[in-house]
Write a protein that holds these residues in place. Structure first.
Motif, PDB file in Angstrom:
ATOM      1  N   THR A  91      -6.534  40.013 -17.881  1.00  0.00           N
ATOM      2  CA  THR A  91      -6.936  40.505 -16.529  1.00  0.00           C
ATOM      3  C   THR A  91      -8.125  39.788 -16.129  1.00  0.00           C
ATOM      4  N   GLU A  92      -8.141  39.454 -14.977  1.00  0.00           N
ATOM      5  CA  GLU A  92      -9.287  38.818 -14.180  1.00  0.00           C
ATOM      6  C   GLU A  92     -10.509  39.342 -14.471  1.00  0.00           C
ATOM      7  N   PRO A  93     -11.588  38.622 -14.606  1.00  0.00           N
ATOM      8  CA  PRO A  93     -12.852  39.337 -14.939  1.00  0.00           C
ATOM      9  C   PRO A  93     -13.374  40.098 -13.550  1.00  0.00           C
ATOM     10  N   ARG A  94     -13.865  41.247 -13.364  1.00  0.00           N
ATOM     11  CA  ARG A  94     -14.569  41.862 -12.415  1.00  0.00           C
ATOM     12  C   ARG A  94     -16.031  41.892 -12.784  1.00  0.00           C
ATOM     13  N   PHE A  95     -16.504  41.696 -11.298  1.00  0.00           N
ATOM     14  CA  PHE A  95     -18.207  41.393 -11.296  1.00  0.00           C
ATOM     15  C   PHE A  95     -18.673  42.489 -10.387  1.00  0.00           C
ATOM     16  N   PRO A  96     -19.346  43.748 -11.223  1.00  0.00           N
ATOM     17  CA  PRO A  96     -19.935  44.622 -10.216  1.00  0.00           C
ATOM     18  C   PRO A  96     -21.130  44.558  -9.820  1.00  0.00           C
ATOM     19  N   VAL A  97     -21.541  44.477  -8.693  1.00  0.00           N
ATOM     20  CA  VAL A  97     -22.716  44.118  -8.077  1.00  0.00           C
ATOM     21  C   VAL A  97     -23.794  45.202  -8.002  1.00  0.00           C
ATOM     22  N   GLU A  98     -24.613  45.521  -8.993  1.00  0.00           N
ATOM     23  CA  GLU A  98     -25.376  46.789  -9.313  1.00  0.00           C
ATOM     24  C   GLU A  98     -26.866  46.654  -9.080  1.00  0.00           C
ATOM     25  N   ALA A  99     -27.263  47.688  -8.432  1.00  0.00           N
ATOM     26  CA  ALA A  99     -28.666  47.752  -7.965  1.00  0.00           C
ATOM     27  C   ALA A  99     -29.690  47.313  -9.234  1.00  0.00           C
ATOM     28  N   GLY A 100     -29.502  47.531 -10.407  1.00  0.00           N
ATOM     29  CA  GLY A 100     -30.519  47.099 -11.291  1.00  0.00           C
ATOM     30  C   GLY A 100     -30.332  45.644 -11.852  1.00  0.00           C
ATOM     31  N   HIS A 101     -29.054  45.269 -11.486  1.00  0.00           N
ATOM     32  CA  HIS A 101     -28.521  43.690 -11.830  1.00  0.00           C
ATOM     33  C   HIS A 101     -29.406  42.976 -10.783  1.00  0.00           C
ATOM     34  N   VAL A 102     -29.356  43.444  -9.623  1.00  0.00           N
ATOM     35  CA  VAL A 102     -29.785  42.640  -8.457  1.00  0.00           C
ATOM     36  C   VAL A 102     -31.372  42.723  -8.655  1.00  0.00           C
ATOM     37  N   GLU A 136     -29.794  49.936  -1.627  1.00  0.00           N
ATOM     38  CA  GLU A 136     -28.842  49.619  -0.474  1.00  0.00           C
ATOM     39  C   GLU A 136     -29.277  47.978  -0.174  1.00  0.00           C
ATOM     40  N   ALA A 137     -29.807  47.424  -1.170  1.00  0.00           N
ATOM     41  CA  ALA A 137     -30.191  45.829  -0.803  1.00  0.00           C
ATOM     42  C   ALA A 137     -29.195  44.888  -0.974  1.00  0.00           C
ATOM     43  N   LEU A 138     -29.429  43.868  -0.192  1.00  0.00           N
ATOM     44  CA  LEU A 138     -28.592  42.541  -0.198  1.00  0.00           C
ATOM     45  C   LEU A 138     -28.817  41.913  -1.524  1.00  0.00           C
ATOM     46  N   ALA A 139     -27.781  41.274  -2.113  1.00  0.00           N
ATOM     47  CA  ALA A 139     -28.202  40.400  -3.101  1.00  0.00           C
ATOM     48  C   ALA A 139     -28.569  39.099  -2.636  1.00  0.00           C
ATOM     49  N   PRO A 140     -29.520  38.599  -3.671  1.00  0.00           N
ATOM     50  CA  PRO A 140     -30.174  37.199  -3.190  1.00  0.00           C
ATOM     51  C   PRO A 140     -28.801  36.288  -2.826  1.00  0.00           C
ATOM     52  N   PRO A 141     -29.132  35.008  -2.178  1.00  0.00           N
ATOM     53  CA  PRO A 141     -28.093  34.063  -2.036  1.00  0.00           C
ATOM     54  C   PRO A 141     -27.548  33.398  -3.083  1.00  0.00           C
ATOM     55  N   THR A 142     -28.308  33.236  -4.412  1.00  0.00           N
ATOM     56  CA  THR A 142     -27.639  32.431  -5.472  1.00  0.00           C
ATOM     57  C   THR A 142     -27.475  33.455  -6.427  1.00  0.00           C
ATOM     58  N   PHE A 143     -27.273  35.022  -6.372  1.00  0.00           N
ATOM     59  CA  PHE A 143     -26.794  35.862  -7.059  1.00  0.00           C
ATOM     60  C   PHE A 143     -25.144  35.498  -7.861  1.00  0.00           C
ATOM     61  N   PRO A 144     -24.489  35.382  -6.914  1.00  0.00           N
ATOM     62  CA  PRO A 144     -23.116  35.080  -7.708  1.00  0.00           C
ATOM     63  C   PRO A 144     -23.033  34.377  -8.892  1.00  0.00           C
ATOM     64  N   VAL A 145     -24.102  33.615  -9.421  1.00  0.00           N
ATOM     65  CA  VAL A 145     -24.027  32.846 -10.582  1.00  0.00           C
ATOM     66  C   VAL A 145     -24.349  33.940 -11.894  1.00  0.00           C
ATOM     67  N   ALA A 146     -24.891  34.940 -11.297  1.00  0.00           N
ATOM     68  CA  ALA A 146     -24.857  36.077 -12.416  1.00  0.00           C
ATOM     69  C   ALA A 146     -23.544  36.697 -12.997  1.00  0.00           C
ATOM     70  N   VAL A 197     -25.008  45.685  -2.820  1.00  0.00           N
ATOM     71  CA  VAL A 197     -24.637  46.600  -3.975  1.00  0.00           C
ATOM     72  C   VAL A 197     -23.731  47.429  -3.919  1.00  0.00           C
ATOM     73  N   GLY A 198     -22.881  47.465  -4.798  1.00  0.00           N
ATOM     74  CA  GLY A 198     -21.718  48.436  -4.619  1.00  0.00           C
ATOM     75  C   GLY A 198     -20.478  47.615  -4.416  1.00  0.00           C
ATOM     76  N   ARG A 212     -14.095  37.494  -4.365  1.00  0.00           N
ATOM     77  CA  ARG A 212     -13.134  38.504  -3.611  1.00  0.00           C
ATOM     78  C   ARG A 212     -13.523  39.993  -3.672  1.00  0.00           C
ATOM     79  N   ASP A 213     -13.639  40.639  -2.804  1.00  0.00           N
ATOM     80  CA  ASP A 213     -13.963  42.238  -3.061  1.00  0.00           C
ATOM     81  C   ASP A 213     -12.789  43.029  -3.636  1.00  0.00           C
ATOM     82  N   ALA A 214     -12.867  44.244  -3.547  1.00  0.00           N
ATOM     83  CA  ALA A 214     -11.985  45.007  -4.035  1.00  0.00           C
ATOM     84  C   ALA A 214     -10.709  45.076  -3.079  1.00  0.00           C
TER      85      ALA A 214
END
Length: 159
Positions: free
Chosen positions: A2-13, A30-40, A95-96, A129-131
């Motif tokens: 299956t394709e990997p899924r990447f949850p954007v979690e508050a602690g990770h951000v 409720e934070a927005l992720a930093p602009p380079t966060f997708p590399v995580a 986040v979420g 892409r999102d859910a």
């Protein structure tokens, strides 16, 4: 697989913000992720080429000038570096969100280096892409490989 899924979690951000020295590094669900966060997201892809694997040589180990010697079954004759990274946001990353990345090759081109040898540039495009299947972020990375072995003198014949 299956394709990997990447949850954007508050602690990770939060940890990502702290790692990059972001002054806004406070816990905010409720934070927005930093602009380079997708590399995580690489941490969620078991086969990502930059993710270390126990017992296997790692591209980023620093044991050799290029960090890549031995990965091709022998002594590497080139040096590869990360040259550029671009992010295009189609909407804010929140986040979420749960992202699914898909990666494809982009453009390739060459250029003669100033100290001899050919530089080979390769780009890769990753769409997140999102859910709901909506495109959230498009990331474009560029790698550059030299035609000379690390430490070789220009014109020495090593290529």
């Amino acid at each position: 697989m299956t394709e990997p899924r990447f949850p954007v979690e508050a602690g990770h951000v939060l940890m990502f913000r702290r790692a990059i020295g972001d002054p806004a590094a406070v816990y905010d669900p409720e934070a927005l992720a930093p602009p380079t966060f997708p590399v995580a997201g690489a941490q969620f892809e078991p086969e990502h080429p930059l993710r270390p694997r126990p017992g296997e040589p790692w591209m980023g180990s620093g044991r050799t000038p290029s960090g890549t010697a031995g990965l091709d079954g022998g002594e590497s004759r080139t040096s590869t570096l990360h040259a550029e990274q671009h992010f295009t946001y189609h909407r804010p990353l929140r986040v979420g969100d749960v992202l699914t990345p898909s990666r494809r090759p982009g453009e390739e081109w060459t250029k003669e280096g100033r100290r001899g040898g050919t530089l080979r540039f390769t780009s890769y495009v990753t769409e997140y892409r999102d859910a709901d299947g909506e495109l959230v972020v498009t990331a474009r990375s560029v790698a550059v490989a030299t035609s000379q072995a690390p430490g070789a003198e220009p014109g020495s014949g090593e290529a």
